[in-house]
Scaffold this active site. Structure first.
Site, PDB file in Angstrom:
ATOM      1  CD  GLU A   1      -0.178  14.269  16.766  1.00  0.00           C
ATOM      2  OE1 GLU A   1       0.934  14.639  16.347  1.00  0.00           O
ATOM      3  OE2 GLU A   1      -0.503  14.297  17.959  1.00  0.00           O
TER       4      GLU A   1
ATOM      5  CB  CYS B   1       4.668  14.441  10.185  1.00  0.00           C
ATOM      6  SG  CYS B   1       4.821  13.276  11.548  1.00  0.00           S
TER       7      CYS B   1
ATOM      8  CG  ASP C   1      -2.354   0.183   0.927  1.00  0.00           C
ATOM      9  OD1 ASP C   1      -2.670   0.256  -0.267  1.00  0.00           O
ATOM     10  OD2 ASP C   1      -3.162   0.257   1.858  1.00  0.00           O
TER      11      ASP C   1
ATOM     12  CE  LYS D   1     -11.024   9.865   5.427  1.00  0.00           C
ATOM     13  NZ  LYS D   1     -10.052   9.321   4.484  1.00  0.00           N
ATOM     14  N   PRO D   2      -9.047   5.440   7.205  1.00  0.00           N
ATOM     15  CG  PRO D   2      -8.644   3.471   5.979  1.00  0.00           C
ATOM     16  CD  PRO D   2      -9.677   4.167   6.834  1.00  0.00           C
TER      17      PRO D   2
ATOM     18  N   GLY E   1      -0.214  21.563  15.014  1.00  0.00           N
ATOM     19  CA  GLY E   1      -1.357  20.942  15.678  1.00  0.00           C
ATOM     20  C   GLY E   1      -1.265  20.970  17.184  1.00  0.00           C
TER      21      GLY E   1
ATOM     22  CD  GLU F   1      -1.844  10.496  17.280  1.00  0.00           C
ATOM     23  OE1 GLU F   1      -3.000  10.058  17.244  1.00  0.00           O
ATOM     24  OE2 GLU F   1      -1.061  10.437  16.331  1.00  0.00           O
TER      25      GLU F   1
ATOM     26  CG  ASN G   1       3.127   9.254   7.141  1.00  0.00           C
ATOM     27  OD1 ASN G   1       1.997   9.068   7.607  1.00  0.00           O
ATOM     28  ND2 ASN G   1       4.000  10.039   7.722  1.00  0.00           N
TER      29      ASN G   1
ATOM     30  N   GLY H   1      -6.781   9.181   9.215  1.00  0.00           N
ATOM     31  CA  GLY H   1      -5.351   8.914   9.099  1.00  0.00           C
ATOM     32  C   GLY H   1      -4.712   9.447   7.825  1.00  0.00           C
ATOM     33  CB  ALA H   2      -1.414  10.863   7.119  1.00  0.00           C
TER      34      ALA H   2
HETATM   35  P1  NAD Z   1      -4.274  15.106   4.056  1.00  0.00           P
HETATM   36  O1  NAD Z   1      -4.570  16.184   5.014  1.00  0.00           O
HETATM   37  O2  NAD Z   1      -4.452  15.358   2.623  1.00  0.00           O
HETATM   38  O3  NAD Z   1      -5.181  13.817   4.375  1.00  0.00           O
HETATM   39  C1  NAD Z   1      -5.207  13.250   5.682  1.00  0.00           C
HETATM   40  C2  NAD Z   1      -6.531  12.575   5.883  1.00  0.00           C
HETATM   41  O4  NAD Z   1      -7.547  13.557   5.942  1.00  0.00           O
HETATM   42  C3  NAD Z   1      -6.929  11.597   4.772  1.00  0.00           C
HETATM   43  O5  NAD Z   1      -7.540  10.479   5.359  1.00  0.00           O
HETATM   44  C4  NAD Z   1      -7.930  12.403   3.953  1.00  0.00           C
HETATM   45  O6  NAD Z   1      -8.880  11.617   3.277  1.00  0.00           O
HETATM   46  C5  NAD Z   1      -8.601  13.240   5.025  1.00  0.00           C
HETATM   47  N1  NAD Z   1      -9.159  14.509   4.570  1.00  0.00           N
HETATM   48  C6  NAD Z   1      -8.720  15.308   3.562  1.00  0.00           C
HETATM   49  N2  NAD Z   1      -9.470  16.424   3.505  1.00  0.00           N
HETATM   50  C7  NAD Z   1     -10.390  16.342   4.496  1.00  0.00           C
HETATM   51  C8  NAD Z   1     -11.429  17.190   4.973  1.00  0.00           C
HETATM   52  N3  NAD Z   1     -11.693  18.352   4.396  1.00  0.00           N
HETATM   53  N4  NAD Z   1     -12.163  16.783   6.035  1.00  0.00           N
HETATM   54  C9  NAD Z   1     -11.900  15.615   6.643  1.00  0.00           C
HETATM   55  N5  NAD Z   1     -10.939  14.750   6.255  1.00  0.00           N
HETATM   56  C10 NAD Z   1     -10.190  15.110   5.188  1.00  0.00           C
HETATM   57  O7  NAD Z   1      -2.793  14.613   4.406  1.00  0.00           O
HETATM   58  P2  NAD Z   1      -1.965  13.428   3.731  1.00  0.00           P
HETATM   59  O8  NAD Z   1      -1.542  13.865   2.373  1.00  0.00           O
HETATM   60  O9  NAD Z   1      -2.688  12.125   3.890  1.00  0.00           O
HETATM   61  O10 NAD Z   1      -0.707  13.332   4.708  1.00  0.00           O
HETATM   62  C11 NAD Z   1       0.372  14.200   4.627  1.00  0.00           C
HETATM   63  C12 NAD Z   1       0.317  15.236   5.719  1.00  0.00           C
HETATM   64  O11 NAD Z   1       0.116  14.608   6.970  1.00  0.00           O
HETATM   65  C13 NAD Z   1       1.625  15.978   5.832  1.00  0.00           C
HETATM   66  O12 NAD Z   1       1.383  17.358   6.058  1.00  0.00           O
HETATM   67  C14 NAD Z   1       2.267  15.346   7.045  1.00  0.00           C
HETATM   68  O13 NAD Z   1       3.205  16.147   7.707  1.00  0.00           O
HETATM   69  C15 NAD Z   1       1.086  15.073   7.907  1.00  0.00           C
HETATM   70  N6  NAD Z   1       1.386  14.028   8.886  1.00  0.00           N
HETATM   71  C16 NAD Z   1       1.484  14.389  10.205  1.00  0.00           C
HETATM   72  C17 NAD Z   1       1.821  13.434  11.163  1.00  0.00           C
HETATM   73  C18 NAD Z   1       1.952  13.811  12.623  1.00  0.00           C
HETATM   74  O14 NAD Z   1       1.954  12.919  13.451  1.00  0.00           O
HETATM   75  N7  NAD Z   1       2.066  15.081  12.963  1.00  0.00           N
HETATM   76  C19 NAD Z   1       2.054  12.108  10.773  1.00  0.00           C
HETATM   77  C20 NAD Z   1       1.929  11.772   9.432  1.00  0.00           C
HETATM   78  C21 NAD Z   1       1.594  12.746   8.481  1.00  0.00           C
END
Ligand code: NAD
Length: 466
Positions: free
Chosen positions: A230, A264, A74, A156-157, A442, A446, A133, A130-131
């Site tokens: 986060e 992140c 994945d 929701k992943p 944020g 966690e 990564n 979730g994000a």
């Molecule tokens: P993203 O914000 O695009 O998506 C994250 C999640 O949010 C996904 O499940 C997505 O479907 C959902 N989402 C998107 N728009 C939404 C909305 N309007 N309402 C509700 N849910 C919504 O982020 P990404 O591209 O999946 O991940 C990358 C980002 O995540 C980077 O900025 C990274 O730094 C951050 N991140 C932070 C941590 C941490 O622990 N601080 C860990 C991993 C990733």
């Protein structure tokens, strides 16, 4: 609403599967199940919850290889990482909160002719978003403290990595959680918005970008949901001239190229003391040239592929911007070339580890989160200057200080605006320690005991004795 979305392999570009999007009426039914599950689960003792979390951790460990492989399919990350970090740390977090669950308690306060006590109660129905990564780890980091505290969770992943969260749901059920206590919701932004607007969801915890964090807070305001976020970062890693240069270069590599740079908290602004800059770069280049990039399933691979074509384009456009703005590209910056036997990877999203020098604080690559393997090297002369420049960002997730002078290290850390700081190491996050950001990275933690505060509300009871 669209019925399905397609999931593609990051390393080959081939379709893995179609995934059914959870429709609104199905989310409603999941919420009804969650309400029933909550009534049962919140009344279980901490010790009973602990036994189930512990059993789930054992199941994860027994399915360790299968789960690691799923995560590699994945995410495109190297199998070595999934086996050494993603899956073991997921089992660890369940085991840790199994230990914590029976200890969650309130306080007793003696007053004159009266007393009070506090109860730490669950919040109710929580949504975890979730994000992509660390999909399995994020699902575990969110659900373990939530469930240990007596809440139920809809998780929701990311739509880019939908597979492993469903396995976690199966594992929890096998371990004995009542139906409705942990359910997986599939879909993208619209589904996330539906959850964040839903009046019967009491708390939302997001791992994602700054933009999504702001949107979720806006939506959560409709019924004053509790929120923890986060988010992203642009973290500083500060290297002084009194430290072993070889070790400092290893730390900088760990802080930038693990999981293809899709971490992140990565220390992407590497501030190097001007006296050692040239030697440091020489040592770094020597090490980076040995990083093996390629087949994520090969156990000797150290860097896999980025998550998607879109993300690859985004990272490449930052690299071009870096060159245009005058930074000096000293390593990488391109997609690797493949031999004929590896030609199936040419549709993957691989990119070389990339290093820029001659950077300054106002360059786009130094200011914005790239979320890929792009390191910017900056030099500095003194402590006060580097603190000011390190804090010159809207983010505040991680920070690292590398020095043998521990008094100086603590003095600097005290002045850095970052939620997770490391001295003489980077990106190490055992489950016992709270993890989370300041400023635009944020709030809410966690892991560690601090996460229990995010998933409980404190009730105070005053008792009149006369
Ligand atoms: P993203 O914000 O695009 O998506 C994250 C999640 O949010 C996904 O499940 C997505 O479907 C959902 N989402 C998107 N728009 C939404 C909305 N309007 N309402 C509700 N849910 C919504 O982020 P990404 O591209 O999946 O991940 C990358 C980002 O995540 C980077 O900025 C990274 O730094 C951050 N991140 C932070 C941590 C941490 O622990 N601080 C860990 C991993 C990733």
């Amino acid at each position: 609403m669209q019925k399905t979305f397609s999931n593609y392999s990051p390393s080959t570009g081939k379709k893995i599967c179609d995934v059914e999007i959870t429709q609104n009426y199905e989310i409603e039914s999941a919420i009804q199940k969650a309400k029933i599950g909550f009534k049962i689960w919140k009344n279980r003792s901490g010790f009973e919850r602990a036994k189930i979390l512990s059993k789930a951790a054992q199941i994860i460990r027994s399915r360790y290889h299968e789960l690691a492989q799923l995560e590699v399919i994945d995410t495109g990350k190297p199998i070595k990482e999934a086996l050494e970090t993603d899956i073991p740390s997921s089992a660890d977090v369940l085991e840790y909160y199994a230990g914590v669950a029976p200890t969650i308690r309130g306080d007793y306060i003696q007053l004159e002719k009266s007393f009070a006590y506090t109860r730490r109660e669950p919040i109710g129905i929580c949504a975890g978003i979730g994000a992509w990564n660390y999909p399995f780890q994020i699902a575990c980091w969110k659900s373990a403290p939530a469930l240990a505290s007596g809440n139920v969770m809809l998780f929701k992943p990311s739509e880019l990595t939908p597979m492993s969260a469903s396995r976690l749901a199966e594992i929890y059920l096998e371990a004995g959680i009542p139906e409705g206590v942990f359910q997986v919701i599939q879909g993208g932004k619209e589904v996330g918005e539906y959850l964040s607007l839903h009046p019967e969801i009491n708390k939302i915890s997001l791992t994602g970008s700054y933009a999504t964090g702001k949107k979720i807070m806006e939506n959560a305001a409709h019924n004053l949901k509790q929120v923890s976020l986060e988010l992203g970062g642009k973290s500083p890693l500060i290297i002084f001239d009194d430290y072993d240069i070889e070790k400092a270069a290893d730390i900088a590599i760990l802080a930038n190229f693990y999981t293809q740079g899709e971490v992140c908290s990565n220390g992407t602004r590497v501030f190097v003391h001007h006296k050692i800059k040239n030697k440091f770069i020489e040592c770094l280049l020597n090490k980076v040239s040995k990083i093996k990039i390629g087949d994520p399933f090969d156990h000797s691979t150290q860097m896999g592929s980025l998550i998607s074509r879109d993300h690859l384009h985004k990272v490449m456009s930052y690299i071009e911007k870096g060159i245009q703005e005058g930074a000096k590209l000293i390593y990488g910056g391109k997609q690797p070339e493949w031999s004929p036997s590896e030609s199936h990877f040419s549709n993957g999203n691989f990119i070389q580890p990339t290093i820029f020098t001659d950077c300054h604080d106002e360059m786009t690559i130094v200011k914005e989160e790239i979320f890929g393997p792009v390191m910017s090297i900056l030099d500095f002369k003194d402590e006060r200057e580097v603190i000011e420049r390190a804090n010159h960002t809207k983010y505040g997730l991680g920070a690292g200080v590398i020095t043998n002078d521990l008094t100086r290290a603590h003095r600097i850390i005290e002045n850095l605006q970052a939620g997770m700081c490391w001295i003489n190491n980077y990106n190490i996050s055992p489950v016992e320690i709270p993890f989370g950001g300041f400023k635009a990275s944020g709030f809410g933690k966690e892991n560690g005991l601090a996460a229990i505060e995010n998933y409980t509300q404190l009730k105070t009871v005053y008792v009149q004795m006369e």
